[in-house]
Each structure stands twice: as structure tokens, then as C-alpha cells.
Design a protein around this motif. Structure first.
Motif, PDB file in Angstrom:
ATOM      1  N   UNK A 122      15.892  31.007  20.043  1.00 47.07           N
ATOM      2  CA  UNK A 122      16.657  29.817  20.421  1.00 47.07           C
ATOM      3  C   UNK A 122      16.824  29.755  21.933  1.00 47.07           C
ATOM      4  N   UNK A 123      17.149  30.888  22.555  1.00 52.01           N
ATOM      5  CA  UNK A 123      17.319  30.930  24.009  1.00 52.01           C
ATOM      6  C   UNK A 123      16.023  30.553  24.720  1.00 52.01           C
ATOM      7  N   UNK A 124      14.912  31.142  24.279  1.00 50.91           N
ATOM      8  CA  UNK A 124      13.617  30.851  24.898  1.00 50.91           C
ATOM      9  C   UNK A 124      13.246  29.389  24.695  1.00 50.91           C
ATOM     10  N   UNK A 125      13.410  28.891  23.466  1.00 51.42           N
ATOM     11  CA  UNK A 125      13.077  27.502  23.167  1.00 51.42           C
ATOM     12  C   UNK A 125      13.895  26.521  23.982  1.00 51.42           C
ATOM     13  N   UNK A 126      15.205  26.768  24.078  1.00 54.53           N
ATOM     14  CA  UNK A 126      16.079  25.884  24.854  1.00 54.53           C
ATOM     15  C   UNK A 126      15.703  25.911  26.324  1.00 54.53           C
ATOM     16  N   UNK A 127      15.429  27.096  26.860  1.00 56.69           N
ATOM     17  CA  UNK A 127      15.084  27.238  28.279  1.00 56.69           C
ATOM     18  C   UNK A 127      13.819  26.455  28.611  1.00 56.69           C
ATOM     19  N   UNK A 128      12.786  26.621  27.803  1.00 54.67           N
ATOM     20  CA  UNK A 128      11.539  25.906  28.050  1.00 54.67           C
ATOM     21  C   UNK A 128      11.735  24.401  27.930  1.00 54.67           C
ATOM     22  N   UNK A 129      12.553  23.983  26.975  1.00 53.17           N
ATOM     23  CA  UNK A 129      12.779  22.560  26.774  1.00 53.17           C
ATOM     24  C   UNK A 129      13.509  21.934  27.958  1.00 53.17           C
ATOM     25  N   UNK A 130      14.615  22.553  28.378  1.00 52.37           N
ATOM     26  CA  UNK A 130      15.424  21.940  29.427  1.00 52.37           C
ATOM     27  C   UNK A 130      14.722  22.001  30.785  1.00 52.37           C
ATOM     28  N   UNK A 138      13.595  14.851  36.998  1.00 54.61           N
ATOM     29  CA  UNK A 138      13.987  15.107  38.389  1.00 54.61           C
ATOM     30  C   UNK A 138      12.844  15.574  39.276  1.00 54.61           C
ATOM     31  N   UNK A 139      11.645  15.667  38.732  1.00 57.71           N
ATOM     32  CA  UNK A 139      10.474  16.129  39.482  1.00 57.71           C
ATOM     33  C   UNK A 139      10.723  17.480  40.142  1.00 57.71           C
ATOM     34  N   UNK A 140      11.429  18.351  39.452  1.00 63.23           N
ATOM     35  CA  UNK A 140      11.727  19.676  39.991  1.00 63.23           C
ATOM     36  C   UNK A 140      10.530  20.590  39.722  1.00 63.23           C
ATOM     37  N   UNK A 141       9.592  20.632  40.662  1.00 62.79           N
ATOM     38  CA  UNK A 141       8.340  21.360  40.468  1.00 62.79           C
ATOM     39  C   UNK A 141       8.536  22.868  40.471  1.00 62.79           C
ATOM     40  N   UNK A 142       9.683  23.344  40.971  1.00 59.27           N
ATOM     41  CA  UNK A 142       9.938  24.781  40.942  1.00 59.27           C
ATOM     42  C   UNK A 142      10.002  25.305  39.508  1.00 59.27           C
ATOM     43  N   UNK A 143      10.274  24.402  38.581  1.00 61.36           N
ATOM     44  CA  UNK A 143      10.363  24.808  37.177  1.00 61.36           C
ATOM     45  C   UNK A 143       9.000  25.207  36.604  1.00 61.36           C
ATOM     46  N   UNK A 144       7.928  24.690  37.188  1.00 57.90           N
ATOM     47  CA  UNK A 144       6.590  24.932  36.638  1.00 57.90           C
ATOM     48  C   UNK A 144       6.236  26.421  36.640  1.00 57.90           C
ATOM     49  N   UNK A 145       6.329  27.123  37.792  1.00 55.95           N
ATOM     50  CA  UNK A 145       6.009  28.559  37.743  1.00 55.95           C
ATOM     51  C   UNK A 145       6.969  29.359  36.869  1.00 55.95           C
ATOM     52  N   UNK A 146       8.219  28.892  36.751  1.00 48.59           N
ATOM     53  CA  UNK A 146       9.176  29.583  35.890  1.00 48.59           C
ATOM     54  C   UNK A 146       8.751  29.461  34.425  1.00 48.59           C
ATOM     55  N   UNK A 147       8.363  28.259  34.026  1.00 46.08           N
ATOM     56  CA  UNK A 147       7.889  28.032  32.657  1.00 46.08           C
ATOM     57  C   UNK A 147       6.650  28.875  32.377  1.00 46.08           C
ATOM     58  N   UNK A 183      21.519  21.276  34.525  1.00 46.41           N
ATOM     59  CA  UNK A 183      22.615  20.587  33.849  1.00 46.41           C
ATOM     60  C   UNK A 183      22.186  20.060  32.484  1.00 46.41           C
ATOM     61  N   UNK A 184      23.042  20.268  31.502  1.00 48.98           N
ATOM     62  CA  UNK A 184      22.767  19.775  30.148  1.00 48.98           C
ATOM     63  C   UNK A 184      22.806  18.251  30.094  1.00 48.98           C
ATOM     64  N   UNK A 185      23.355  17.644  31.129  1.00 50.53           N
ATOM     65  CA  UNK A 185      23.484  16.184  31.150  1.00 50.53           C
ATOM     66  C   UNK A 185      22.142  15.464  31.241  1.00 50.53           C
TER      67      UNK A 185
END
Length: 209
Positions: A122-130, A138-147, A183-185
Motif C-alpha cells: 500500500x505504501x509503495x503503491x500510494x507513493x508511486x501514484x501520488x 505540477x510538472x515536478x520532474x524531480x519525481x521522475x528519478x524518484x519513481x 500534498x494529498x490535495x
């Protein structure tokens, strides 16, 4: 990794002179160096070797399938269970026993049972989703290498559990922490309510556990 091992490290380890550098590079590229890589590769792809280790992990987890046997206690539990004829693990010989089940999901099952395994998924799934939604909105490209890192670490985790190597485990936890800063928002109202319900249920399950 191979480039670093065979090309970069020799230079860093022997900087006394150019001769030393060339010698180190030549030694790293010998047949013996390649043979080591081949042997490690063979250990990974040999089905019977991995299946036996995974089977050991599954059998230890079966002793307490709901709550697990305790965090990172595979070896300790295996040695004890091997002396109990009625145990699922009973092998009659633990010589050469691996230190872990060599699989992140099986390790989670051994440590925390189906509850622990479900919580981790659940934690992994939620993290990848959000993180993905944050990229789209938000075009937050920093998320790409994290994913990519989270996914790659779990591919690695298919053959060796993440907890076994502290640095990889630490990086994974840091990445999940980063995901929790989003943010969950950014989720739709209906999705937020569903995740709130899931979080509440998980909290109750953890307290009961």
C-alpha cells in the motif's frame, strides 16, 4: 556499475603513476574479473537456487502468516524451527542457510505476515501514484528519478531483499519520505476520502497487531 568497477575504480585506487593506472586497468579486465561477474550472474538466474531460498522464506512465514515472525528474524527463526518436527520449515539440515529469503516481498511476509506485506504494498503503491499525479499536475520532474529508483530498487528486491543492504534500504525510505511531502490535495476529493479510509483501517490494524 560494470563501467565503474572496471574503468573508474582502478584509476581511483592507484593514482601513484600512469603505470600503476594502466596496470590496474589491465588487471580489472582480465578473464578472472569477468568470470566473477559471470558466476554472480549464474547464481541469480539459476531457478532451483532461488526457488529453494524463496521456499525457505515462505515456510518460515507460514508459521505465523497473519502477523509474521518478527522483523528481520529469518535466520533466527529458521534455526529454531528446524528443530521442531511439526514446523513447516523442517529441513533437517540448516548448513548453508541463507541470511535472508532473498526477496523483499517474502522478507516482508516473514517479518510482518500478510499484514506487514499488505502495508508495504500500500505504501509503495500510494507513493508511486501520488508522485505520478504530481508530475502530471505540477510538472515536478524531480519525481521522475524518484519513481524510477523506487521501481528499480524493487526489481533488485526480487532477487535480494532491500533490508539486507542498509544503503539501498535507507535510500528507499528517504524516497518514500519524499513522496509523503507531496500534498494529498492534488488528488480528487473522492480519491482523498478513499485513501483516508484506507489509512484509518491500516492504523487500526497496526494497533491491533
Amino acid at each position: 556499475s560494470l563501467f565503474l568497477i572496471f574503468q573508474v575504480l582502478p584509476y581511483l585506487s592507484k593514482l601513484k603513476s600512469m603505470t600503476d593506472v594502466l596496470t590496474a586497468q589491465k588487471e580489472a579486465q582480465t578473464d578472472s574479473g569477468i568470470q566473477v561477474i559471470k558466476e554472480q550472474y549464474a547464481r541469480i538466474i539459476e531457478p532451483h537456487v532461488r526457488l529453494n531460498v524463496w521456499k525457505d522464506g515462505f515456510n518460515v512465514g507460514r508459521e505465523s502468516p497473519l502477523f509474521g515472525m518478527g522483523y528481520d528474524s529469518f535466520v533466527w527463526q529458521s534455526i529454531m524451527l528446524d528443530k521442531i518436527p511439526e514446523s513447516h520449515f523442517k529441513k533437517g539440515n540448516v548448513v548453508g542457510l541463507h541470511e535472508t529469503p532473498h526477496n523483499t516481498l517474502l522478507q516482508a511476509f516473514v517479518s510482518g505476515g500478510l499484514i506487514g506485506l499488505s502495508l508495504w504494498l500500500i505504501i509503495i503503491g500510494y507513493s508511486l501514484m501520488i508522485l505520478t499525479v504530481d508530475i502530471v499536475k505540477n510538472r515536478n520532474l524531480l519525481n521522475i528519478p524518484v519513481i524510477i529508483s523506487i521501481i528499480v530498487s524493487h526489481i533488485h528486491g526480487f532477487f535480494q531483499d532491500l533490508q539486507y543492504i542498509p544503503m539501498i534500504w535507507a535510500i528507499t525510505i528517504i524516497e518514500l519520505g519524499y513522496a509523503m511531502t507531496v500534498s494529498q490535495n492534488i488528488l480528487q476529493g473522492s480519491h482523498r476520502r478513499k485513501w483516508d479510509i484506507i489509512a484509518a483501517i491500516c492504523t487500526v490494524i497496526v494497533l491491533i497487531s
